[in-house]
Design a protein around this motif. Structure first.
Motif, mmCIF file in Angstrom:
data_model
loop_
_atom_site.group_PDB
_atom_site.id
_atom_site.type_symbol
_atom_site.label_atom_id
_atom_site.label_comp_id
_atom_site.label_asym_id
_atom_site.label_seq_id
_atom_site.Cartn_x
_atom_site.Cartn_y
_atom_site.Cartn_z
ATOM 1 N N GLN A 62 0.831 -1.201 0.000
ATOM 2 C CA GLN A 62 0.000 0.000 0.000
ATOM 3 C C GLN A 62 0.873 1.261 0.000
ATOM 4 O O GLN A 62 0.536 2.264 -0.636
ATOM 5 C CB GLN A 62 -0.917 -0.013 1.222
ATOM 6 C CG GLN A 62 -2.078 0.946 1.157
ATOM 7 C CD GLN A 62 -3.014 0.773 2.334
ATOM 8 O OE1 GLN A 62 -2.640 0.185 3.358
ATOM 9 N NE2 GLN A 62 -4.234 1.263 2.209
ATOM 10 N N GLU A 120 -16.074 -5.705 5.838
ATOM 11 C CA GLU A 120 -15.676 -4.446 5.209
ATOM 12 C C GLU A 120 -15.388 -4.688 3.744
ATOM 13 O O GLU A 120 -14.720 -5.668 3.374
ATOM 14 C CB GLU A 120 -14.437 -3.851 5.882
ATOM 15 C CG GLU A 120 -14.013 -2.521 5.265
ATOM 16 C CD GLU A 120 -12.719 -1.987 5.837
ATOM 17 O OE1 GLU A 120 -12.356 -0.840 5.521
ATOM 18 O OE2 GLU A 120 -12.062 -2.725 6.608
ATOM 19 N N ARG A 122 -13.987 -2.366 0.456
ATOM 20 C CA ARG A 122 -13.420 -1.060 0.155
ATOM 21 C C ARG A 122 -12.566 -1.137 -1.105
ATOM 22 O O ARG A 122 -11.894 -2.141 -1.362
ATOM 23 C CB ARG A 122 -12.554 -0.580 1.326
ATOM 24 C CG ARG A 122 -12.043 0.842 1.176
ATOM 25 C CD ARG A 122 -11.278 1.296 2.428
ATOM 26 N NE ARG A 122 -9.967 0.682 2.548
ATOM 27 C CZ ARG A 122 -9.653 -0.282 3.393
ATOM 28 N NH1 ARG A 122 -10.584 -0.762 4.208
ATOM 29 N NH2 ARG A 122 -8.432 -0.787 3.444
ATOM 30 N N ILE A 123 -12.611 -0.083 -1.887
ATOM 31 C CA ILE A 123 -11.776 0.016 -3.091
ATOM 32 C C ILE A 123 -10.825 1.196 -2.925
ATOM 33 O O ILE A 123 -11.235 2.279 -2.487
ATOM 34 C CB ILE A 123 -12.634 0.189 -4.357
ATOM 35 C CG1 ILE A 123 -13.185 -1.166 -4.816
ATOM 36 C CG2 ILE A 123 -11.820 0.785 -5.492
ATOM 37 C CD1 ILE A 123 -13.952 -1.095 -6.111
ATOM 38 N N GLU A 124 -9.545 0.971 -3.279
ATOM 39 C CA GLU A 124 -8.537 2.029 -3.237
ATOM 40 C C GLU A 124 -7.877 2.121 -4.600
ATOM 41 O O GLU A 124 -7.540 1.092 -5.201
ATOM 42 C CB GLU A 124 -7.484 1.715 -2.168
ATOM 43 C CG GLU A 124 -8.050 1.583 -0.756
ATOM 44 C CD GLU A 124 -7.050 0.973 0.212
ATOM 45 O OE1 GLU A 124 -5.987 0.514 -0.269
ATOM 46 O OE2 GLU A 124 -7.323 0.935 1.414
ATOM 47 N N TYR A 125 -7.673 3.339 -5.091
ATOM 48 C CA TYR A 125 -7.022 3.506 -6.394
ATOM 49 C C TYR A 125 -6.532 4.943 -6.519
ATOM 50 O O TYR A 125 -6.891 5.815 -5.717
ATOM 51 C CB TYR A 125 -7.984 3.165 -7.537
ATOM 52 C CG TYR A 125 -9.210 4.048 -7.609
ATOM 53 C CD1 TYR A 125 -9.250 5.166 -8.434
ATOM 54 C CD2 TYR A 125 -10.330 3.748 -6.848
ATOM 55 C CE1 TYR A 125 -10.363 5.967 -8.499
ATOM 56 C CE2 TYR A 125 -11.466 4.549 -6.905
ATOM 57 C CZ TYR A 125 -11.481 5.661 -7.738
ATOM 58 O OH TYR A 125 -12.586 6.457 -7.793
ATOM 59 N N GLY A 128 -4.588 7.944 -3.440
ATOM 60 C CA GLY A 128 -5.263 7.998 -2.153
ATOM 61 C C GLY A 128 -6.771 7.921 -2.208
ATOM 62 O O GLY A 128 -7.426 8.063 -1.167
ATOM 63 N N SER A 129 -7.375 7.711 -3.381
ATOM 64 C CA SER A 129 -8.831 7.601 -3.458
ATOM 65 C C SER A 129 -9.281 6.306 -2.802
ATOM 66 O O SER A 129 -8.709 5.234 -3.051
ATOM 67 C CB SER A 129 -9.293 7.635 -4.920
ATOM 68 O OG SER A 129 -8.931 8.849 -5.530
ATOM 69 N N SER A 130 -10.298 6.377 -1.973
ATOM 70 C CA SER A 130 -10.824 5.198 -1.278
ATOM 71 C C SER A 130 -12.342 5.281 -1.264
ATOM 72 O O SER A 130 -12.908 6.325 -0.913
ATOM 73 C CB SER A 130 -10.274 5.124 0.149
ATOM 74 O OG SER A 130 -10.785 3.989 0.826
ATOM 75 N N THR A 132 -15.796 3.189 0.052
ATOM 76 C CA THR A 132 -16.392 2.100 0.823
ATOM 77 C C THR A 132 -17.618 1.582 0.090
ATOM 78 O O THR A 132 -18.469 2.364 -0.366
ATOM 79 C CB THR A 132 -16.782 2.588 2.223
ATOM 80 O OG1 THR A 132 -15.598 3.041 2.896
ATOM 81 C CG2 THR A 132 -17.414 1.469 3.037
ATOM 82 N N THR A 163 -7.091 -1.618 -5.754
ATOM 83 C CA THR A 163 -7.031 -2.542 -4.616
ATOM 84 C C THR A 163 -8.445 -2.757 -4.083
ATOM 85 O O THR A 163 -9.157 -1.792 -3.785
ATOM 86 C CB THR A 163 -6.135 -1.983 -3.497
ATOM 87 O OG1 THR A 163 -4.809 -1.840 -3.998
ATOM 88 C CG2 THR A 163 -6.111 -2.930 -2.301
#
Length: 692
Positions: A62, A120, A122-125, A128-130, A132, A163
Motif C-alpha cells: 500500500q 468491510e 473497500r476500493i482504493e485507487y 489515495g482515493s478510497s 467504501t 485494490t
C-alpha cells in the motif's frame, strides 16, 4: 525487546520454518479426507505470528515500496481470456466480480482477502482515493467505475492498479493480483497492440523472483498451447514459482488426470482442479457440488488425488505458499530497506545544503573555492592524482612537464633550422663572412668585432621567439581548461553561478597570458643587452670546437689548395671549404672562431630561455592556484552587490526535484522500517505469551 532492521532476520527465518510445519499439517489433513479444509479452518491455522506478517506486506504494498526497487512477495493470477480466472477469484473471495464479453479485468486488481468478524468492502485507487462499498452486490459496479476512471470507459487497459479489500468471516487471508486476460486478437474498441500492452503488464508482475505465478488453465484446451504457460515459462523455466489451477474440469474430464500428473508444461508447485459456480448457484452450493459429486463420484475425476482438487484445497495451498514466501523474502526485504535507506541518506547528505540567506550562500561559495583550490594544488602543484586516477587530462604537472620537455627540444631545433648552413646552396661560414665584412672597422687585427656576434645572435633569437610564446599559449590554454573543469565539478550543484565563474577564469587567464608574454619578451630583450655568461660550459665548448688540431686542419685546407677541400671539424662535422679559397683567406679563421663562439654561447642562451621560462610557468601556476583564482572569483561572483551569490539561493529545478525525491524516499523507507520493526515486536510478544 524491540527489533531493529539488522535484528529482524533471525525471527523471520524461525517463523518460516514454523509456518511450513503448520501448513504442512493442514495440507495433510486435507489430503487424508479426515476433515474438509474450509475457509474458516484455514483462517484458524493462521496464528498470531502469521497474520501480522501478511498485514505488514500488504501495508508495504500500500505504501508502494516497489517504487524504491524493493519487490514484495506477490501471488500473481494470469490466464488466457475466458480461462475462468475471474470465477476462481470469486470462489476464493465469495463475492461477484465484473463479468462480460472480452476482457473483464482491464487493470491490475489487487485483492486483499482478510478473515474478520467485522465485514468491510473497500476500493482504493489513484493517489489515495478510497471508496467504501455498501454491499457485496455493489462490488462489481464499484470496480467497473474505478476501472473507467483509470482506463477510460472503452475497452483499453492500464497498468495503474485497483485494490479491493474484502474483510469477511471465513475467507482465507490472501493477497492476490489479478491481471488482464491474455488475448491476441483485438475486438472493436480495443487498441491494435492490445496483446503487447497486456504482455508488458504481465511480465512486469511475474518477472521478479519474489512473485508466485497462479496460472489459470481451462481443462478444455491443451496446456502447452496456452499463452499464459508460454509467458510464465519465459520467466520461470523450471516452474518452481508456478502453481496451476485447472478450471472447467466438469466440461472436459477425459484425459484430465493424465494432464495434471504427467505435467508436460513443468508446473513446479503442482495442479489444483476446481469447479466454479454454474448459473445461479450460491458459493456454498458450488462447493458442495464440487466436493460431494464432481470429484467424489465422477468416474474419471474421482481418480484425481484429493490433494489436487477443490477450491478449499486451492485456498490452503495458496495460504501455505504465501506464508512461506513471505517468511523467506522478508529478511531480504529488510536488508533492501536498510541498504536503500542508507544510500538515499548518503546521497541526500552529499547534496548541497539548503541556502536561506546571503550569508549561507557566501559560506557555501568559499567552501567551493576551498575545494577547488585543494584539487588544483594536488594536480597542478604537488602532482597528486588520487581524485582523477584514470583521467590523464587532469594530471596537471605531468602534462605541463611534457609541454616543457617539448619546448626544450623545439628551441634548439628551431634555431638550427634558421642557420645559414641549412639554407639550400649556402656554403659553410658564408653568413659569418658577410657579417664580418660589414662589421669591420679601424681597429687592431685579429680582434673579433662584438657587433658581429650580436647581429648573428639577434637573428637566431628572432627566429625562435615564436617557440616560447607558443609554450605559454599552450600552457595557459591547458590550465584554463583544467581550472574550468574542476571548478564546474565542485560547483555542479550551482550551475547558476557557472557563467560568473567562467568569466572570472577567462579574465584571470587573459592576465596570466599577458604577464607570460611580457616575461618572454623580457627574456629575449635581456639576451640582446649583452653577450654575457658565467657558465663555464661556454669556454669548454668553444675550446673543444677550436681545438688546435682541428683549427690547424681547417686553415691548412683553406690555404693549401693541394689538400682535400672537405675537412672534419669538431662540433661541425665534415665541411667543404673550397669556396673559402677564392675569398679573403684571413677572414676564414675569424669566421670559424665567430661561428664557434656563437654556437657555444647559444647553448647557454637556450638553457637560460628554457630554465627561465619553466620557472616562470611553475611560479605563475602556483600563484594562480594559491591566490589569484580566489581573488578573481570573489570579485566576479560576489561583486559589490552580491548578485552572484544571491543566484545561489534559488536551487535549480533538477536539484530541487532530486532533493524532494530523496526526502520522500527516506520518509517512505523510514516508515517501512518502522512498520517491519513493529511487526516483529508483535510476533516476539506473541511468542513470549505462548511460552507462558
Amino acid at each position: 525487546m524491540r527489533f531493529g532492521l539488522g535484528d529482524a532476520a533471525a525471527p523471520e527465518l524461525e517463523l518460516e520454518l514454523e509456518l511450513e510445519l503448520e501448513m504442512e499439517d493442514v495440507d495433510v489433513k486435507a489430503s487424508s479426507g479426515s476433515s474438509p479444509v474450509t475457509a474458516s479452518a484455514m483462517a484458524a491455522s493462521y496464528n498470531d505470528q502469521i497474520r501480522p506478517l501478511l498485514d505488514a506486506v500488504d501495508r508495504l504494498r500500500q505504501l508502494n515500496v516497489s517504487q524504491e526497487g524493493i519487490q514484495l512477495p506477490t501471488i500473481v493470477v494470469v490466464g488466457d481470456q475466458s480461462s475462468g480466472k475471474s470465477s476462481v477469484l470469486e470462489s476464493l473471495a465469495g463475492i461477484s466480480l465484473p463479468r462480460g464479453q472480452g476482457i473483464c479485468t482491464r487493470v491490475p486488481l489487487v485483492m486483499r482477502l482478510q478473515d474478520g468478524n467485522e465485514p468491510e468492502l473497500r476500493i482504493e485507487y489513484g493517489s489515495g482515493s478510497s471508496v467504501t462499498i455498501a454491499s457485496e452486490a455493489e462490488v462489481a459496479a464499484a470496480i467497473d467505475a474505478a476501472t473507467a476512471e483509470i482506463a477510460g470507459s472503452g475497452k483499453g487497459i492500464s497498468d495503474a492498479p485497483i485494490t479491493l479489500v474484502v474483510r469477511k468471516k471465513g475467507v482465507p487471508d490472501l493477497t492476490l493480483v489479478d491481471l488482464p486476460g491474455i488475448t491476441r486478437v483485438p475486438v472493436q474498441g480495443q487498441p491494435e497492440d492490445i496483446y503487447d500492452q497486456i504482455a508488458r503488464i504481465i511480465r512486469a508482475y511475474i518477472a521478479p523472483r519474489e512473485s508466485i505465478i497462479l496460472n489459470v488453465l481451462s481443462a478444455t484446451v491443451d496446456f502447452p498451447t496456452c499463452e499464459s504457460i508460454r509467458m510464465s515459462q519465459q520467466v520461470d523455466r523450471s516452474g518452481e514459482r508456478t502453481l496451476a489451477v485447472v478450471t472447467k474440469a466438469d466440461r472436459a474430464p477425459e484425459g484430465l488426470l493424465e494432464k495434471v500428473t504427467m505435467d508436460d508444461v513443468h508446473i513446479g508447485l503442482g495442479y489444483v482442479c476446481v469447479r466454479n459456480r454454474i448459473g445461479d448457484e450460491t458459493y456454498e452450493e458450488a462447493r458442495a457440488a464440487e466436493r460431494r459429486r464432481l470429484f467424489a463420484e465422477h468416474p474419471l475425476l474421482s481418480r484425481i488425488d484429493r490433494s489436487m482438487v477443490g477450491i478449499p484445497t486451492l485456498a490452503g495451498r495458496l495460504t501455505q505458499i504465501q506464508a512461506s514466501i513471505i517468511g523467506r523474502c522478508l529478511p531480504d526485504i529488510v536488508k533492501q530497506i536498510n541498504d536503500k535507506l542508507s544510500r538515499s541518506s548518503d546521497e541526500l547528505g552529499q547534496m548541497p545544503p539548503d541556502l536561506n540567506t546571503v550569508a549561507d550562500a557566501v559560506r557555501e561559495f568559499y567552501h567551493i573555492v576551498k575545494q577547488v583550490r585543494a584539487s588544483l594544488e594536488k594536480v597542478l602543484v604537488r602532482g597528486e592524482f588520487d581524485e582523477y586516477p584514470d583521467n590523464r587530462r587532469r594530471h596537471g604537472t605531468a602534462r605541463i612537464a611534457e609541454m616543457l620537455e617539448s619546448y626544450a627540444s623545439k628551441l634548439p631545433a628551431a634555431a638550427q633550422c634558421s642557420t645559414s648552413d641549412d639554407v639550400v646552396g649556402e656554403p659553410f661560414l658564408a653568413e659569418e663572412m658577410r657579417v664580418l665584412e660589414e662589421t669591420k672597422g679601424i681597429n687592431l687585427p685579429n680582434f673579433l668585432p662584438r657587433s658581429a656576434l650580436l647581429v648573428l645572435l639577434r637573428k637566431k633569437l628572432e627566429s625562435v621567439a615564436h617557440v616560447p610564446h607558443g609554450l605559454v599559449t599552450q600552457v595557459w590554454g591547458y590550465v584554463e581548461e583544467l581550472v574550468l573543469g574542476i571548478l564546474q565539478h565542485h560547483s555542479r550543484s550551482y550551475p547558476q553561478v557557472h557563467p560568473s565563474c567562467r568569466r572570472a577564469v577567462q579574465s584571470l587567464m587573459e592576465k596570466a597570458r599577458a604577464r607570460s608574454a611580457q616575461h618572454v619578451a623580457e627574456l629575449i630583450d635581456m639576451e640582446l643587452v649583452a653577450d654575457y655568461t658565467a657558465n663555464p660550459d661556454y669556454t669548454m665548448k668553444w675550446n673543444d670546437m677550436m681545438a688546435t688540431e682541428g683549427h690547424a686542419r681547417f686553415l691548412q685546407a683553406v690555404e693549401d689548395h693541394s689538400k682535400p677541400a672537405v675537412v672534419e671539424l669538431p662540433g661541425f662535422g665534415e665541411v667543404d671549404v673550397s669556396h673559402l679559397r677564392q675569398q679573403q683567406q684571413k677572414l676564414a679563421g675569424q669566421a670559424l672562431d665567430l661561428k664557434a663562439r656563437l654556437a657555444a654561447y647559444w647553448s647557454c642562451v637556450v638553457l637560460r630561455l628554457v630554465d627561465g621560462l619553466a620557472l616562470h610557468v611553475l611560479y605563475s601556476v602556483k600563484r594562480l592556484v594559491e591566490k589569484d583564482l580566489e581573488d578573481e572569483l570573489a570579485a566576479q561572483v560576489l561583486g559589490s552587490n552580491m548578485d552572484g551569490v544571491e543566484r545561489m539561493l534559488v536551487p535549480t529545478p533538477a536539484t530541487a526535484a532530486k532533493r524532494d525525491r530523496l526526502r520522500k524516499s527516506i520518509s517512505l523507507l523510514r516508515e517501512c522500517r518502522e512498520l517491519v520493526a513493529n511487526t516483529m515486536d508483535k510476533i516476539n510478544a506473541a511468542s513470549g505469551d505462548r511460552c507462558f
